[in-house]
Design a protein around this motif. Structure first.
Motif, PDB file in Angstrom:
ATOM      1  N   ASN A 102      51.199  56.786  -1.943  1.00 34.01           N
ATOM      2  CA  ASN A 102      49.785  57.112  -2.178  1.00 34.01           C
ATOM      3  C   ASN A 102      49.056  57.318  -0.866  1.00 34.01           C
ATOM      4  O   ASN A 102      48.262  58.259  -0.723  1.00 34.01           O
ATOM      5  N   ALA A 103      49.326  56.381   0.093  1.00 36.77           N
ATOM      6  CA  ALA A 103      48.643  56.467   1.391  1.00 36.77           C
ATOM      7  C   ALA A 103      48.917  57.830   2.034  1.00 36.77           C
ATOM      8  O   ALA A 103      48.009  58.472   2.569  1.00 36.77           O
ATOM      9  N   ILE A 104      50.178  58.266   1.956  1.00 32.49           N
ATOM     10  CA  ILE A 104      50.526  59.575   2.535  1.00 32.49           C
ATOM     11  C   ILE A 104      49.864  60.700   1.723  1.00 32.49           C
ATOM     12  O   ILE A 104      49.279  61.630   2.259  1.00 32.49           O
ATOM     13  N   THR A 118      47.661  50.569   5.328  1.00 29.23           N
ATOM     14  CA  THR A 118      46.359  51.132   5.714  1.00 29.23           C
ATOM     15  C   THR A 118      46.506  52.622   5.977  1.00 29.23           C
ATOM     16  O   THR A 118      47.487  53.049   6.601  1.00 29.23           O
ATOM     17  N   ASP A 119      45.548  53.397   5.484  1.00 29.25           N
ATOM     18  CA  ASP A 119      45.601  54.831   5.801  1.00 29.25           C
ATOM     19  C   ASP A 119      44.239  55.310   6.290  1.00 29.25           C
ATOM     20  O   ASP A 119      43.244  54.595   6.186  1.00 29.25           O
ATOM     21  N   THR A 120      44.236  56.527   6.847  1.00 32.50           N
ATOM     22  CA  THR A 120      42.972  57.102   7.323  1.00 32.50           C
ATOM     23  C   THR A 120      42.578  58.251   6.399  1.00 32.50           C
ATOM     24  O   THR A 120      42.054  59.277   6.837  1.00 32.50           O
ATOM     25  N   GLY A 121      42.865  58.062   5.098  1.00 30.76           N
ATOM     26  CA  GLY A 121      42.720  59.136   4.124  1.00 30.76           C
ATOM     27  C   GLY A 121      41.333  59.290   3.526  1.00 30.76           C
ATOM     28  O   GLY A 121      40.323  58.872   4.115  1.00 30.76           O
ATOM     29  N   ILE A 122      41.324  59.826   2.308  1.00 36.35           N
ATOM     30  CA  ILE A 122      40.050  60.197   1.667  1.00 36.35           C
ATOM     31  C   ILE A 122      39.243  58.986   1.187  1.00 36.35           C
ATOM     32  O   ILE A 122      38.048  59.086   0.954  1.00 36.35           O
ATOM     33  N   GLY A 123      39.926  57.834   1.037  1.00 35.63           N
ATOM     34  CA  GLY A 123      39.219  56.624   0.594  1.00 35.63           C
ATOM     35  C   GLY A 123      38.872  56.647  -0.888  1.00 35.63           C
ATOM     36  O   GLY A 123      39.047  57.652  -1.579  1.00 35.63           O
ATOM     37  N   LYS A 155      38.956  50.286 -10.991  1.00 35.98           N
ATOM     38  CA  LYS A 155      39.638  50.958 -12.095  1.00 35.98           C
ATOM     39  C   LYS A 155      41.011  51.510 -11.746  1.00 35.98           C
ATOM     40  O   LYS A 155      41.799  51.824 -12.624  1.00 35.98           O
ATOM     41  N   ILE A 156      41.275  51.652 -10.435  1.00 33.20           N
ATOM     42  CA  ILE A 156      42.498  52.389 -10.058  1.00 33.20           C
ATOM     43  C   ILE A 156      43.788  51.716 -10.528  1.00 33.20           C
ATOM     44  O   ILE A 156      44.817  52.379 -10.581  1.00 33.20           O
ATOM     45  N   PHE A 157      43.729  50.397 -10.868  1.00 39.18           N
ATOM     46  CA  PHE A 157      44.965  49.727 -11.313  1.00 39.18           C
ATOM     47  C   PHE A 157      45.196  49.921 -12.808  1.00 39.18           C
ATOM     48  O   PHE A 157      46.213  49.491 -13.341  1.00 39.18           O
ATOM     49  N   THR A 202      50.620  60.684 -11.728  1.00 37.77           N
ATOM     50  CA  THR A 202      50.550  60.422 -13.179  1.00 37.77           C
ATOM     51  C   THR A 202      49.489  59.377 -13.504  1.00 37.77           C
ATOM     52  O   THR A 202      49.180  59.145 -14.668  1.00 37.77           O
ATOM     53  N   GLY A 203      48.984  58.715 -12.477  1.00 34.00           N
ATOM     54  CA  GLY A 203      47.996  57.648 -12.720  1.00 34.00           C
ATOM     55  C   GLY A 203      48.648  56.348 -13.173  1.00 34.00           C
ATOM     56  O   GLY A 203      47.972  55.427 -13.614  1.00 34.00           O
ATOM     57  N   LEU A 204      49.979  56.276 -13.043  1.00 34.54           N
ATOM     58  CA  LEU A 204      50.676  55.048 -13.481  1.00 34.54           C
ATOM     59  C   LEU A 204      51.197  54.222 -12.307  1.00 34.54           C
ATOM     60  O   LEU A 204      51.521  53.050 -12.456  1.00 34.54           O
ATOM     61  N   LEU A 255      49.895  52.802  -9.537  1.00 38.18           N
ATOM     62  CA  LEU A 255      49.243  51.545  -9.146  1.00 38.18           C
ATOM     63  C   LEU A 255      49.354  50.480 -10.236  1.00 38.18           C
ATOM     64  O   LEU A 255      49.403  49.289  -9.921  1.00 38.18           O
ATOM     65  N   SER A 256      49.383  50.910 -11.533  1.00 40.44           N
ATOM     66  CA  SER A 256      49.545  49.861 -12.554  1.00 40.44           C
ATOM     67  C   SER A 256      50.946  49.275 -12.502  1.00 40.44           C
ATOM     68  O   SER A 256      51.115  48.076 -12.751  1.00 40.44           O
ATOM     69  N   ILE A 257      51.936  50.108 -12.130  1.00 36.33           N
ATOM     70  CA  ILE A 257      53.297  49.561 -11.955  1.00 36.33           C
ATOM     71  C   ILE A 257      53.289  48.564 -10.787  1.00 36.33           C
ATOM     72  O   ILE A 257      53.809  47.459 -10.895  1.00 36.33           O
ATOM     73  N   THR A 261      42.733  50.360   2.519  1.00 33.44           N
ATOM     74  CA  THR A 261      43.712  49.329   2.871  1.00 33.44           C
ATOM     75  C   THR A 261      44.091  48.574   1.594  1.00 33.44           C
ATOM     76  O   THR A 261      43.208  48.076   0.890  1.00 33.44           O
ATOM     77  N   PHE A 262      45.361  48.529   1.284  1.00 33.50           N
ATOM     78  CA  PHE A 262      45.858  47.735   0.148  1.00 33.50           C
ATOM     79  C   PHE A 262      46.575  46.517   0.721  1.00 33.50           C
ATOM     80  O   PHE A 262      47.413  46.655   1.599  1.00 33.50           O
ATOM     81  N   ILE A 263      46.188  45.308   0.237  1.00 31.90           N
ATOM     82  CA  ILE A 263      46.846  44.087   0.737  1.00 31.90           C
ATOM     83  C   ILE A 263      47.585  43.422  -0.431  1.00 31.90           C
ATOM     84  O   ILE A 263      46.977  43.088  -1.452  1.00 31.90           O
TER      85      ILE A 263
HETATM   86  P1  ADP Z   1      48.707  58.575  -8.995  1.00 32.36           P
HETATM   87  O1  ADP Z   1      50.063  58.789  -9.558  1.00 32.36           O
HETATM   88  O2  ADP Z   1      47.679  59.493  -9.548  1.00 32.36           O
HETATM   89  O3  ADP Z   1      48.669  58.439  -7.525  1.00 32.36           O
HETATM   90  P2  ADP Z   1      48.138  55.768  -8.974  1.00 32.36           P
HETATM   91  O4  ADP Z   1      48.085  54.797 -10.066  1.00 32.36           O
HETATM   92  O5  ADP Z   1      49.163  55.552  -7.899  1.00 32.36           O
HETATM   93  O6  ADP Z   1      48.298  57.164  -9.638  1.00 32.36           O
HETATM   94  O7  ADP Z   1      46.744  55.825  -8.315  1.00 32.36           O
HETATM   95  C1  ADP Z   1      45.581  55.931  -9.091  1.00 32.36           C
HETATM   96  C2  ADP Z   1      44.463  56.659  -8.377  1.00 32.36           C
HETATM   97  O8  ADP Z   1      43.983  55.867  -7.297  1.00 32.36           O
HETATM   98  C3  ADP Z   1      44.922  57.939  -7.748  1.00 32.36           C
HETATM   99  O9  ADP Z   1      44.800  58.983  -8.662  1.00 32.36           O
HETATM  100  C4  ADP Z   1      43.973  58.096  -6.573  1.00 32.36           C
HETATM  101  O10 ADP Z   1      42.822  58.773  -6.985  1.00 32.36           O
HETATM  102  C5  ADP Z   1      43.614  56.696  -6.207  1.00 32.36           C
HETATM  103  N1  ADP Z   1      44.335  56.232  -4.991  1.00 32.36           N
HETATM  104  C6  ADP Z   1      45.461  55.499  -4.951  1.00 32.36           C
HETATM  105  N2  ADP Z   1      45.832  55.246  -3.674  1.00 32.36           N
HETATM  106  C7  ADP Z   1      44.920  55.820  -2.883  1.00 32.36           C
HETATM  107  C8  ADP Z   1      44.750  55.900  -1.454  1.00 32.36           C
HETATM  108  N3  ADP Z   1      45.593  55.322  -0.607  1.00 32.36           N
HETATM  109  N4  ADP Z   1      43.672  56.580  -1.001  1.00 32.36           N
HETATM  110  C9  ADP Z   1      42.800  57.167  -1.849  1.00 32.36           C
HETATM  111  N5  ADP Z   1      42.898  57.135  -3.202  1.00 32.36           N
HETATM  112  C10 ADP Z   1      43.952  56.460  -3.724  1.00 32.36           C
END
Ligand code: ADP
Length: 443
Positions: free
Chosen positions: A341-343, A368-373, A381-383, A400-402, A404-406, A429-431
């Motif tokens: 995801n970070a990449i 940690t990434d320097t991405g879109i945040g 909600k992202i989990f 697929t949006g799955l 982070l829940s995995i 940053t994910f810890i």
């Molecule tokens: P996906 O397969 O869509 O990446 P995830 O469950 O891994 O699904 O992530 C859910 C959502 O969280 C992603 O669609 C993305 O919008 C956001 N996300 C996850 N990791 C990052 C990250 N490192 N930086 C920015 N957004 C992130």
């Protein structure tokens, strides 16, 4: 109670009467009253006084059974041979006898100086007074018992209203829930065990409702996610079938598109299967001692080409060498998801850094990434399953949006936790925290 009182009173009166009979017999013997006429009158007077005073009748009977003195004056000269008199003349100086349950007899013999039986003192007492008293007490006791019973009855009625009525409410709700009406709640006033039971019941139904809602949402999400690639496949295959003489390049192009949609569906199904397996809790875990340094090295090695494609610098910093108990395959997939995801969500020329550290209880893996945040609202909600911040962008990146829940489920299964901190446009940053087994000394 009446019987006990009766036997107690009779016992006391019997002993008292025998004592008095003996006393009078001894007095007559010692005073030689029976052979002197003057003394006989004196005796009669004193016995009459005693009779009135003690409330019993006194009879003196000679050894032929003839009454020679009677404080009632009614039986003088008559033969009075009741069993008490006969027993006394036989030398048994104390005996009692109840006649009609209310008359008490006590006898005692009188001897001359040569121990000849000369007569009998017979005392007759009525038990009626005591019986009246006992009846009075019994009656009062009976009324009291009825009164107490009524009070107990009223108390039981109200107590059962307090206890049974709320339980009935809960029972009714349980039946309705069993029929599928999950919105049921009970309202029980007060602050006792039953009202607490009601609260626990409401919390349980709320949870049930949430589970039901999330199950429905999950099913609808799965259907929706699978429907999109299916419709694409349908459109692509229809266009091949409906067109005649299609050039072979177009064939290949369409089939490639169909192929990538099938790949996407396979990915969704595989992810779903992984999630379902994680839901079976510890059952599926294959726990072994895991070297976190090595595990992270492997992940980074595998993902370096992906980072290189986007010119992203992928670095690591291991502050401690940590060993944990884990299912390496599952945990490795969970951490891979984070790095991937970070990449994925970092633009070209950015950087991704993986750090490993620990305290005396837990290991901490930070990505940690320097991405879109991710903005603050989305961070919670992202989990969730199938949750994606930007759906259109994710379809491009193939998410697929799955993922982070995995990751979340896996970390929880390892008795750890996961946190995110992020600022839109600056990076995330994910810890991940996982309990450690031990820390290896660094060379
Ligand atoms: P996906 O397969 O869509 O990446 P995830 O469950 O891994 O699904 O992530 C859910 C959502 O969280 C992603 O669609 C993305 O919008 C956001 N996300 C996850 N990791 C990052 C990250 N490192 N930086 C920015 N957004 C992130």
């Amino acid at each position: 109670m009446k019987n006990t009182m009766e036997s107690y009173f009779k016992d006391v009166e019997e002993r008292e009467l025998l004592y008095q009979a003996n006393k009078i017999a001894v007095m007559i013997q010692e005073g030689n009253y029976l052979y002197n006429e003057d003394k006989k009158n004196e005796l009669l007077l004193s016995l009459e006084d005693k009779s009135i005073e003690e409330n019993f009748r006194i009879l003196i009977i000679d050894n032929n059974g003839i009454v020679i003195l009677d404080t009632n004056n009614s039986d003088i000269g008559k033969t009075f041979l009741i069993p008490e008199v006969i027993l006394a003349l036989d030398g048994k100086n104390n005996s009692t006898y109840y006649k009609n349950q209310s008359t008490l007899y006590a006898s005692s013999y009188i001897e001359d100086p040569f121990s000849h039986k000369k007569g009998v003192v017979l005392l007759v007492s009525s038990f009626e007074d005591s019986e009246l008293l006992i009846d009075g007490v019994s009656q009062k006791w009976f009324i009291l018992t009825i009164f107490i019973s009524i009070i107990i009855g009223i108390f039981v009625f109200f107590a059962s209203e307090i206890v049974i009525a709320p339980l009935n409410k809960i029972l009714k709700s349980i039946n309705e829930i069993t029929e599928g009406q999950l919105h049921q709640r009970v309202k029980i006033n007060g602050n006792n065990e039953i009202s607490k039971l009601g609260e626990a019941f409401n919390t349980m139904t709320e949870k049930l409702e949430q589970i039901d809602a999330s199950r429905q949402e999950f099913v609808s999400n799965v259907s929706h996610e699978l429907k999109t690639p299916l419709s694409s496949i349908k459109v692509l295959s229809d266009s091949i079938l409906l067109q005649e003489d299609i050039p072979s390049e177009m064939y290949i192009e369409f089939l490639q598109d169909i192929n990538s949609e099938i790949d996407r569906m396979t990915e969704i199904v595989n992810n779903l299967l992984a999630l379902v397996k994680l839901d079976y809790r510890e059952a599926g875990l294959n726990i072994a001692e895991t070297d976190l340094d090595k595990m992270l090295d492997d992940i980074l090695k595998r993902l370096t080409p992906l980072a290189e494609q986007k010119n992203i610098s992928l670095s690591k910093e291991y502050l401690k060498n940590v060993i944990i108990d884990a299912d390496e395959m599952k945990l490795s997939l969970a951490i891979s998801n984070l790095v991937e995801n970070a990449i994925k969500y970092t633009d070209s020329e950015g950087s991704v850094k993986v750090t490993l550290d620990c305290d005396h209880q837990n290991a901490f893996i930070t990505v940690t990434d320097t991405g879109i945040g991710i903005n603050e609202e989305e961070q919670t909600k992202i989990f969730n399953r199938f949750y994606r911040v930007d759906k259109t962008r994710d379809r491009e990146t193939g998410g697929t949006g799955l993922g982070l829940s995995i990751t979340h489920s896996t970390v929880i299964l390892h008795k750890g936790s996961i946190k995110v901190s992020s600022k839109e446009g600056e990076g995330s940053t994910f810890i991940v925290r996982i309990p450690i087994k031990f820390v290896e000394k660094q060379e």
